[in-house]
Design a protein around this motif. Structure first.
Motif, PDB file in Angstrom:
ATOM      1  N   ASP A  76      74.386  70.564  42.736  1.00 49.13           N
ATOM      2  CA  ASP A  76      75.480  71.179  41.968  1.00 49.13           C
ATOM      3  C   ASP A  76      76.736  71.310  42.823  1.00 49.13           C
ATOM      4  OD1 ASP A  76      73.940  71.380  39.709  1.00 49.13           O
ATOM      5  OD2 ASP A  76      73.405  73.493  40.019  1.00 49.13           O
ATOM      6  N   GLU A  77      76.552  71.709  44.065  1.00 52.03           N
ATOM      7  CA  GLU A  77      77.688  71.838  44.979  1.00 52.03           C
ATOM      8  C   GLU A  77      78.372  70.483  45.176  1.00 52.03           C
ATOM      9  OE1 GLU A  77      78.185  72.733  49.700  1.00 52.03           O
ATOM     10  OE2 GLU A  77      76.720  73.942  48.611  1.00 52.03           O
ATOM     11  N   SER A  78      77.576  69.441  45.361  1.00 50.25           N
ATOM     12  CA  SER A  78      78.135  68.097  45.537  1.00 50.25           C
ATOM     13  C   SER A  78      78.871  67.643  44.280  1.00 50.25           C
ATOM     14  CB  SER A  78      77.025  67.097  45.872  1.00 50.25           C
ATOM     15  OG  SER A  78      76.460  67.409  47.123  1.00 50.25           O
ATOM     16  N   ARG A  79      78.325  67.960  43.109  1.00 44.84           N
ATOM     17  CA  ARG A  79      78.984  67.599  41.855  1.00 44.84           C
ATOM     18  C   ARG A  79      80.353  68.280  41.745  1.00 44.84           C
ATOM     19  NH1 ARG A  79      73.910  68.576  38.077  1.00 44.84           N
ATOM     20  NH2 ARG A  79      72.848  66.606  38.351  1.00 44.84           N
ATOM     21  N   HIS A  80      80.369  69.566  42.092  1.00 40.15           N
ATOM     22  CA  HIS A  80      81.633  70.295  42.007  1.00 40.15           C
ATOM     23  C   HIS A  80      82.657  69.739  43.000  1.00 40.15           C
ATOM     24  CE1 HIS A  80      80.316  73.184  39.087  1.00 40.15           C
ATOM     25  NE2 HIS A  80      79.265  73.516  39.816  1.00 40.15           N
ATOM     26  N   ILE A  81      82.211  69.446  44.190  1.00 42.03           N
ATOM     27  CA  ILE A  81      83.124  68.881  45.191  1.00 42.03           C
ATOM     28  C   ILE A  81      83.658  67.532  44.713  1.00 42.03           C
ATOM     29  CG2 ILE A  81      83.236  67.889  47.511  1.00 42.03           C
ATOM     30  CD1 ILE A  81      81.281  70.135  48.352  1.00 42.03           C
ATOM     31  N   ALA A  82      82.743  66.703  44.228  1.00 41.34           N
ATOM     32  CA  ALA A  82      83.170  65.385  43.751  1.00 41.34           C
ATOM     33  C   ALA A  82      84.126  65.515  42.577  1.00 41.34           C
ATOM     34  CB  ALA A  82      81.948  64.564  43.357  1.00 41.34           C
ATOM     35  N   ALA A  87      88.197  63.826  40.323  1.00 39.10           N
ATOM     36  CA  ALA A  87      88.678  63.835  38.942  1.00 39.10           C
ATOM     37  C   ALA A  87      90.192  63.626  38.862  1.00 39.10           C
ATOM     38  CB  ALA A  87      88.270  65.128  38.251  1.00 39.10           C
ATOM     39  N   PRO A  88      90.983  64.270  39.698  1.00 37.77           N
ATOM     40  CA  PRO A  88      92.425  64.014  39.612  1.00 37.77           C
ATOM     41  C   PRO A  88      92.782  62.554  39.896  1.00 37.77           C
ATOM     42  CG  PRO A  88      92.000  66.010  40.864  1.00 37.77           C
ATOM     43  CD  PRO A  88      90.693  65.353  40.624  1.00 37.77           C
ATOM     44  N   ALA A  89      92.108  61.941  40.853  1.00 44.07           N
ATOM     45  CA  ALA A  89      92.394  60.544  41.183  1.00 44.07           C
ATOM     46  C   ALA A  89      92.016  59.628  40.021  1.00 44.07           C
ATOM     47  CB  ALA A  89      91.650  60.132  42.442  1.00 44.07           C
ATOM     48  N   VAL A  90      90.897  59.895  39.394  1.00 45.19           N
ATOM     49  CA  VAL A  90      90.456  59.076  38.257  1.00 45.19           C
ATOM     50  C   VAL A  90      91.438  59.245  37.100  1.00 45.19           C
ATOM     51  CG1 VAL A  90      88.649  58.771  36.519  1.00 45.19           C
ATOM     52  CG2 VAL A  90      88.024  59.089  38.914  1.00 45.19           C
ATOM     53  N   ARG A  91      91.836  60.501  36.817  1.00 44.86           N
ATOM     54  CA  ARG A  91      92.809  60.740  35.747  1.00 44.86           C
ATOM     55  C   ARG A  91      94.126  60.019  36.024  1.00 44.86           C
ATOM     56  NH1 ARG A  91      92.476  66.156  36.417  1.00 44.86           N
ATOM     57  NH2 ARG A  91      90.329  66.587  36.009  1.00 44.86           N
ATOM     58  N   GLU A  92      94.525  60.080  37.265  1.00 45.29           N
ATOM     59  CA  GLU A  92      95.782  59.417  37.643  1.00 45.29           C
ATOM     60  C   GLU A  92      95.691  57.912  37.428  1.00 45.29           C
ATOM     61  OE1 GLU A  92      98.023  58.492  41.781  1.00 45.29           O
ATOM     62  OE2 GLU A  92      97.319  60.555  41.514  1.00 45.29           O
ATOM     63  N   LYS A  93      94.580  57.327  37.837  1.00 47.77           N
ATOM     64  CA  LYS A  93      94.400  55.879  37.670  1.00 47.77           C
ATOM     65  C   LYS A  93      94.312  55.518  36.185  1.00 47.77           C
ATOM     66  CE  LYS A  93      93.989  54.433  41.935  1.00 47.77           C
ATOM     67  NZ  LYS A  93      94.935  53.566  42.565  1.00 47.77           N
ATOM     68  N   THR A 113      81.063  56.196  43.211  1.00 47.27           N
ATOM     69  CA  THR A 113      80.908  55.918  44.635  1.00 47.27           C
ATOM     70  C   THR A 113      81.291  57.152  45.451  1.00 47.27           C
ATOM     71  OG1 THR A 113      81.435  53.605  44.253  1.00 47.27           O
ATOM     72  CG2 THR A 113      81.619  54.395  46.508  1.00 47.27           C
ATOM     73  N   GLY A 114      82.347  57.816  45.030  1.00 42.50           N
ATOM     74  CA  GLY A 114      82.763  59.033  45.722  1.00 42.50           C
ATOM     75  C   GLY A 114      81.709  60.113  45.660  1.00 42.50           C
ATOM     76  N   VAL A 115      81.092  60.274  44.499  1.00 44.80           N
ATOM     77  CA  VAL A 115      80.026  61.274  44.363  1.00 44.80           C
ATOM     78  C   VAL A 115      78.886  60.958  45.316  1.00 44.80           C
ATOM     79  CG1 VAL A 115      78.247  62.176  42.810  1.00 44.80           C
ATOM     80  CG2 VAL A 115      80.596  61.903  41.995  1.00 44.80           C
ATOM     81  N   ILE A 116      78.515  59.708  45.380  1.00 43.07           N
ATOM     82  CA  ILE A 116      77.426  59.303  46.268  1.00 43.07           C
ATOM     83  C   ILE A 116      77.804  59.556  47.724  1.00 43.07           C
ATOM     84  CG2 ILE A 116      76.102  57.332  47.128  1.00 43.07           C
ATOM     85  CD1 ILE A 116      76.257  56.237  44.204  1.00 43.07           C
ATOM     86  N   LEU A 117      79.019  59.211  48.096  1.00 42.14           N
ATOM     87  CA  LEU A 117      79.462  59.432  49.469  1.00 42.14           C
ATOM     88  C   LEU A 117      79.503  60.911  49.827  1.00 42.14           C
ATOM     89  CD1 LEU A 117      82.314  56.773  49.777  1.00 42.14           C
ATOM     90  CD2 LEU A 117      80.072  56.723  50.872  1.00 42.14           C
ATOM     91  N   ALA A 119      77.765  63.320  48.430  1.00 42.62           N
ATOM     92  CA  ALA A 119      76.391  63.838  48.468  1.00 42.62           C
ATOM     93  C   ALA A 119      75.691  63.444  49.752  1.00 42.62           C
ATOM     94  CB  ALA A 119      75.598  63.357  47.255  1.00 42.62           C
ATOM     95  N   THR A 120      75.845  62.196  50.168  1.00 42.32           N
ATOM     96  CA  THR A 120      75.153  61.760  51.381  1.00 42.32           C
ATOM     97  C   THR A 120      75.803  62.312  52.633  1.00 42.32           C
ATOM     98  OG1 THR A 120      76.412  59.695  51.408  1.00 42.32           O
ATOM     99  CG2 THR A 120      74.239  59.644  50.367  1.00 42.32           C
ATOM    100  N   SER A 121      77.112  62.498  52.638  1.00 40.03           N
ATOM    101  CA  SER A 121      77.749  63.071  53.833  1.00 40.03           C
ATOM    102  C   SER A 121      77.388  64.534  53.976  1.00 40.03           C
ATOM    103  CB  SER A 121      79.261  62.890  53.776  1.00 40.03           C
ATOM    104  OG  SER A 121      79.818  63.697  52.758  1.00 40.03           O
ATOM    105  N   ARG A 122      77.203  65.242  52.904  1.00 39.34           N
ATOM    106  CA  ARG A 122      76.803  66.662  52.976  1.00 39.34           C
ATOM    107  C   ARG A 122      75.365  66.779  53.463  1.00 39.34           C
ATOM    108  NH1 ARG A 122      79.030  71.205  51.836  1.00 39.34           N
ATOM    109  NH2 ARG A 122      81.230  70.887  51.630  1.00 39.34           N
ATOM    110  N   LYS A 123      74.515  65.851  53.096  1.00 37.49           N
ATOM    111  CA  LYS A 123      73.114  65.891  53.497  1.00 37.49           C
ATOM    112  C   LYS A 123      72.978  65.799  55.004  1.00 37.49           C
ATOM    113  CE  LYS A 123      70.118  63.348  51.180  1.00 37.49           C
ATOM    114  NZ  LYS A 123      69.305  62.212  50.780  1.00 37.49           N
ATOM    115  N   LYS A 124      73.830  65.003  55.657  1.00 41.36           N
ATOM    116  CA  LYS A 124      73.732  64.775  57.094  1.00 41.36           C
ATOM    117  C   LYS A 124      74.199  65.978  57.893  1.00 41.36           C
ATOM    118  CE  LYS A 124      74.281  59.804  56.643  1.00 41.36           C
ATOM    119  NZ  LYS A 124      75.163  58.675  56.891  1.00 41.36           N
ATOM    120  N   ARG A 125      74.985  66.848  57.330  1.00 41.33           N
ATOM    121  CA  ARG A 125      75.554  67.982  58.071  1.00 41.33           C
ATOM    122  C   ARG A 125      74.554  69.033  58.378  1.00 41.33           C
ATOM    123  NH1 ARG A 125      81.221  68.862  54.969  1.00 41.33           N
ATOM    124  NH2 ARG A 125      81.945  66.774  55.243  1.00 41.33           N
TER     125      ARG A 125
END
Length: 125
Positions: A76-82, A87-93, A113-117, A119-125
């Motif tokens: 859920d945290e990763s979803r909110h961060i993503a 979301a602003p970048a996608v809306r802009e595009k 791709t951003g969501v995946i990145l 999520a995986t970068s948070r897992k490593k921390r």
């Protein structure tokens, strides 16, 4: 033992002595019955093992439940961060003039791709 003269009292004392002697013989016989003692020890060990296994299963179930809860929180945290970041970048595009369906699909792919990145970068921390 008393030196009683009464025959009835003597009989009672003899009966009590016989009962005590019988109990002593039974106790000695039980101690020398190795097969029964081994069965009793095995039964006790089995019971202790069952209790230990039940306790371990309970702790494992609790740990698994905690892990699932933590994983859901992280997801859920990763979803909110993503969502907050992408979301602003996608809306802009998507709203850019002259972009068609292909650009929208590309923007969505970028978001995934951003969501995946994230999520995986948070897992490593």
């Amino acid at each position: 033992m008393s030196t009683a003269q009464d025959p009835q009292q003597l009989r009672a004392e003899i009966e009590q002595t016989r009962a005590d002697l019988g109990e002593t013989v039974e106790a000695l016989a039980a101690k020398t019955d190795i097969k029964s003692r081994a069965k009793e020890a095995a039964s006790d060990a089995t019971e202790r093992a069952k209790v230990a296994a039940s306790d371990a299963a309970g702790r494992a179930k609790e740990a698994a439940t905690d892990a699932v809860g933590k994983a859901r929180e992280k997801l859920d945290e990763s979803r909110h961060i993503a969502t907050d970041r992408l979301a602003p970048a996608v809306r802009e595009k998507a709203q850019a003039p002259g972009l068609g369906r292909t650009a929208l699909v590309g923007a969505a792919a970028m978001a995934v791709t951003g969501v995946i990145l994230v999520a995986t970068s948070r897992k490593k921390r």
